[in-house]
Write a protein that holds these residues in place. Structure first.
Motif, PDB file in Angstrom:
ATOM      1  N   THR A  16       0.683  -1.181  -0.111  1.00  0.00           N
ATOM      2  CA  THR A  16       0.118   0.236   0.080  1.00  0.00           C
ATOM      3  C   THR A  16       0.727   1.003  -0.012  1.00  0.00           C
ATOM      4  OG1 THR A  16      -1.564  -1.256   1.173  1.00  0.00           O
ATOM      5  CG2 THR A  16      -1.787   1.292   1.268  1.00  0.00           C
ATOM      6  N   ARG A  20       0.746   3.976  -2.825  1.00  0.00           N
ATOM      7  CA  ARG A  20       0.543   5.481  -2.536  1.00  0.00           C
ATOM      8  C   ARG A  20       1.463   6.282  -3.152  1.00  0.00           C
ATOM      9  NH1 ARG A  20       2.339   5.913   1.984  1.00  0.00           N
ATOM     10  NH2 ARG A  20       1.130   4.092   2.859  1.00  0.00           N
ATOM     11  N   ARG A  23       2.203   6.938  -8.025  1.00  0.00           N
ATOM     12  CA  ARG A  23       1.746   7.892  -9.208  1.00  0.00           C
ATOM     13  C   ARG A  23       2.831   9.265  -9.036  1.00  0.00           C
ATOM     14  NH1 ARG A  23      -3.569   6.612 -11.631  1.00  0.00           N
ATOM     15  NH2 ARG A  23      -3.567   4.899 -10.621  1.00  0.00           N
TER      16      ARG A  23
ATOM     17  N   ARG B  23      -5.588   1.875  -6.466  1.00  0.00           N
ATOM     18  CA  ARG B  23      -6.425   2.901  -6.199  1.00  0.00           C
ATOM     19  C   ARG B  23      -7.889   2.099  -6.304  1.00  0.00           C
ATOM     20  NH1 ARG B  23      -4.521   8.390  -5.160  1.00  0.00           N
ATOM     21  NH2 ARG B  23      -2.257   7.697  -5.524  1.00  0.00           N
ATOM     22  N   SER B  34     -11.415   5.722   0.609  1.00  0.00           N
ATOM     23  CA  SER B  34     -10.357   5.620  -0.199  1.00  0.00           C
ATOM     24  C   SER B  34      -8.886   4.974   0.124  1.00  0.00           C
ATOM     25  CB  SER B  34     -10.067   6.934  -1.022  1.00  0.00           C
ATOM     26  OG  SER B  34      -9.402   7.678  -0.192  1.00  0.00           O
ATOM     27  N   LEU B  35      -8.082   4.714  -0.708  1.00  0.00           N
ATOM     28  CA  LEU B  35      -6.913   4.224  -0.349  1.00  0.00           C
ATOM     29  C   LEU B  35      -6.005   5.162   0.590  1.00  0.00           C
ATOM     30  CD1 LEU B  35      -4.739   1.978  -0.627  1.00  0.00           C
ATOM     31  CD2 LEU B  35      -3.822   3.368  -2.684  1.00  0.00           C
ATOM     32  N   VAL B  36      -6.011   6.587   0.193  1.00  0.00           N
ATOM     33  CA  VAL B  36      -5.481   7.630   0.899  1.00  0.00           C
ATOM     34  C   VAL B  36      -6.226   7.825   2.134  1.00  0.00           C
ATOM     35  CG1 VAL B  36      -5.102  10.068   0.864  1.00  0.00           C
ATOM     36  CG2 VAL B  36      -4.709   8.577  -1.155  1.00  0.00           C
TER      37      VAL B  36
END
Lengths: 146, 146
Positions: A16, A20, A23, B23, B34-36
């Motif tokens: 993960t 994150r 990108r 994502r 969300s992932l974030v």
DNA sequence: TTCTCTAGGTTGTATTCTACAACCACATGG
DNA sequence: CCATGTGGTTGTAGAATACAACCTAGAGAA
């Protein structure tokens, strides 16, 4: 917590963490070629003559997304769309010279970045790590893509 | 191509493949987080009382991005912002009850997904894979974040 | 003390990636 | 020849993000 679960949690957390960052890192390294664009370009290099639908299926992206990505890459003169003579609906994709060159350059710089990070690994570890990632991703693909 | 380079290229390719999917997959699995957001929530759970700036530095995000993320999480009543009495500029972050619960639930379901994919790995492989990821990410952090 | 500079956060704005839905053009099987 | 399906595009909307301008509060210098 049993060691199995511990390892899984680590794997989850670290993958993960990587995702994150990926990108943004890619964008910073190669402002001219986003992660997705790079991926698309690589795919087209690997399979010249592939179709947008193939890309969408392979990367689990909506066809509209792929369509726009390709449109952008075409505007940048990195890929070419040619109508498939066998099926007028289909557009087959090919890299242009510029696309090949850009891809080579970005791939080299990406590889260099990885080499910097992995330079001190011994060969057996590299091979095992690569194997694990392949195995993991294969399991992922086999899944119902959850 | 020497086997070292081959392995590196595989690692690069497979990590990239993972990142590309992460994502969307996370969004599909947990529309509510969300992932974030998940990452932020995890971080706050790990380090109650941390500040937005810490998050921004740690995840290489702009402070405005973090600010909005936190605002969203606060609107969802998953985190609380409290003004630090020692420094009125600072807002320290804590999970709410709902935040703790949601995080636990999503973490469990994420772990389950990983378990499904990793279920047939033997324990030694899991441990090694986890170790490799840790090592890779550590090298990444040590980098100038290129 | 007061002034200036710095640090933590927020808000405005723009961009990019993405999905979903509606649509068009072509193909294929009754 | 028409109904249905497939490949692709366009309209629209939402999320994540960055950058810049700003506000407030602390910290140190004059």
């Amino acid at each position: 917590m049993p060691p199995r679960d511990q390892s899984m949690e680590t794997i989850q957390r670290e993958l993960t963490a990587f995702a994150r960052r990926a990108r943004a890192t890619a964008a910073r390294m190669h402002p001219e070629l986003s992660l997705v664009s790079f991926t698309v370009l690589s795919h087209v290099e690997d399979r010249p003559g592939c179709r947008a639908t193939d890309l969408a299926a392979h990367y689990m992206l909506d066809k509209s997304t792929v369509s726009r990505q390709i449109a952008t890459l075409e505007r940048l003169d990195l890929v070419e769309r040619r109508v498939d003579p066998d099926d007028q609906r289909v557009q087959v994709l090919h890299l242009t010279e510029a696309g090949t060159a850009t891809l080579a350059q970005v791939a080299a710089s990406r590889l260099a970045a990885f080499q910097e990070r992995l330079g001190d690994w011994d060969e057996a570890d590299l091979a095992r790590f690569a194997g694990y990632l392949l195995r993991y991703n294969a399991a992922y693909e086999a899944d119902g893509r959850p």
